[in-house]
Design an enzyme around this catalytic site. Structure first.
Site, PDB file in Angstrom:
ATOM      1  N   ASP A 215       0.881   3.148  -3.422  1.00 34.42           N
ATOM      2  CA  ASP A 215      -0.367   3.857  -3.696  1.00 34.42           C
ATOM      3  C   ASP A 215      -0.438   5.143  -2.877  1.00 34.42           C
ATOM      4  O   ASP A 215      -0.876   6.185  -3.370  1.00 34.42           O
ATOM      5  CB  ASP A 215      -1.567   2.979  -3.351  1.00 34.42           C
ATOM      6  CG  ASP A 215      -1.524   1.630  -4.048  1.00 34.42           C
ATOM      7  OD1 ASP A 215      -1.065   1.585  -5.205  1.00 34.42           O
ATOM      8  OD2 ASP A 215      -1.936   0.639  -3.436  1.00 34.42           O
TER       9      ASP A 215
ATOM     10  N   GLY B  61       0.787  -1.222   0.000  1.00 31.16           N
ATOM     11  CA  GLY B  61       0.000   0.000   0.000  1.00 31.16           C
ATOM     12  C   GLY B  61       0.817   1.270   0.000  1.00 31.16           C
ATOM     13  O   GLY B  61       0.282   2.358  -0.261  1.00 31.16           O
TER      14      GLY B  61
END
Length: 329
Positions: free
Chosen positions: A265, A262
């Site tokens: 992102d 993550g």
């Protein structure tokens, strides 16, 4: 970096699949854990959620199953402040599922997304009214790996010449080897990335895709057309290359890593938010690092950001003070 169009008004639209995610506690084995935590996992919705938290109006377009997991995913993304009204529920296909397996100090990811609702997405998504008012549309290299219709969606979005686009398009290469037939990803992802206005790629994934000896400047030579190319070198630094040949490198903040999933992102969201605020490359890269650090500190894909005053304080640090907080110090 001023060559990227920044209309005064308009939202960001992120397009792509989000799955329900299951994971044991970080110290537990998937084979023996008695409980699994349920969360959501999707590159594009991760970006959308962080953009919303950073004060950028943003919509997420996708498809989910008409099932409990789909409703849970939609509610979670919407609760972050993202417009999810353009997400449809497919009565015939399920919501995709991702299972995380902690292995040593790393996390192995298992996908259960074949024939998922989002795999049936196609170019018709580009007709959504939200795109007409968008400042920016964000896509990733995950979507074209899901199905032929998904690849057509991304190809058609990037098929419009940059000068004729209503909005800028950002593209995160986001190479997921498990989703691609052997030998197919390198050519497709390079072609798609080189057609975008803003591109994100990790140096490690560029080396895996195109050449093990690549340096950031070599990646720019491979992708010469984007107005902005950001090459992320793990926890060390990120470099933004502009259209006029200029480049800016900012070291990453020193951060205790709980799980890296993550973080890419989060970085993309921070950089885009910085760019959309009219900031220069240095401030956009710093905001990318600040946002990525929040994801690195948690087991899920989305961690809490510092408050706005703290973010502004970090963005305004003199270069030597930022360097003192970086991993290179």
């Amino acid at each position: 970096m001023n060559s990227v169009r920044r209309p005064a008004e308009g939202a960001v639209v992120c397009i792509g699949e989000t799955m329900a995610a299951l994971a044991p506690a970080p110290s537990r084995s998937l084979e023996t854990a008695e409980q699994l935590r349920v969360s959501v996992a999707g590159a594009e919705s991760n970006v959308a959620m962080y953009l919303a938290e950073l004060g950028v109006p943003v919509s997420w377009l996708s498809a989910l199953g008409d099932d409990a997991l789909g409703r849970r995913v939609r509610a979670a993304v919407g609760a972050a402040g993202v417009d999810v009204d353009g997400v449809r529920h497919d009565p015939e296909r399920p919501t995709g599922l991702l299972v995380k397996e902690p292995v040593g100090g790393r996390t192995r990811v298992h996908y259960y997304r074949g024939n998922s609702a989002a795999s049936a997405l196609g170019p018709e998504v580009l007709g959504d009214d939200r795109l007409r008012a968008a400042t920016l549309v964000h896509l990733t290299g995950i979507t074209p790996a899901l199905s032929p219709s998904c690849r057509s969606l991304v190809s058609q979005a990037l098929g419009v010449p940059p000068g004729d686009r209503r909005h800028a398009i950002s593209f995160d290469v986001n190479h997921r080897p498990a989703l691609w037939p052997p030998g197919t990803a390198a050519t497709v992802l390079r072609d798609l990335a080189d057609r975008a206005d803003i591109v994100f790629v990790g140096l490690d994934e560029a080396q895996e895709l195109w050449d093990a000896d690549l340096e950031p400047s070599d990646v720019r030579a491979l992708l010469p057309h984007p107005r902005v190319l950001v090459v992320k070198d793990g926890g060390r630094a990120a470099t933004a290359f502009g259209a006029a040949g200029e480049s800016t490198t900012v070291p990453a903040l020193r951060t205790q890593v709980v799980e890296p999933v993550g973080a890419g992102d989060a970085f993309a969201a921070g950089f885009l938010a910085g760019l959309l605020r009219g900031g220069d490359a240095r401030r956009a890269l710093r905001l990318g690092h600040i946002t990525a650090a929040s994801a690195l500190k948690v087991t899920g894909d989305h961690g809490p950001l510092p408050d706005r005053a703290r973010i502004e304080e970090l963005l305004d640090l003199p270069s030597h003070e930022w360097a003192a907080r970086s991993g290179d110090h």
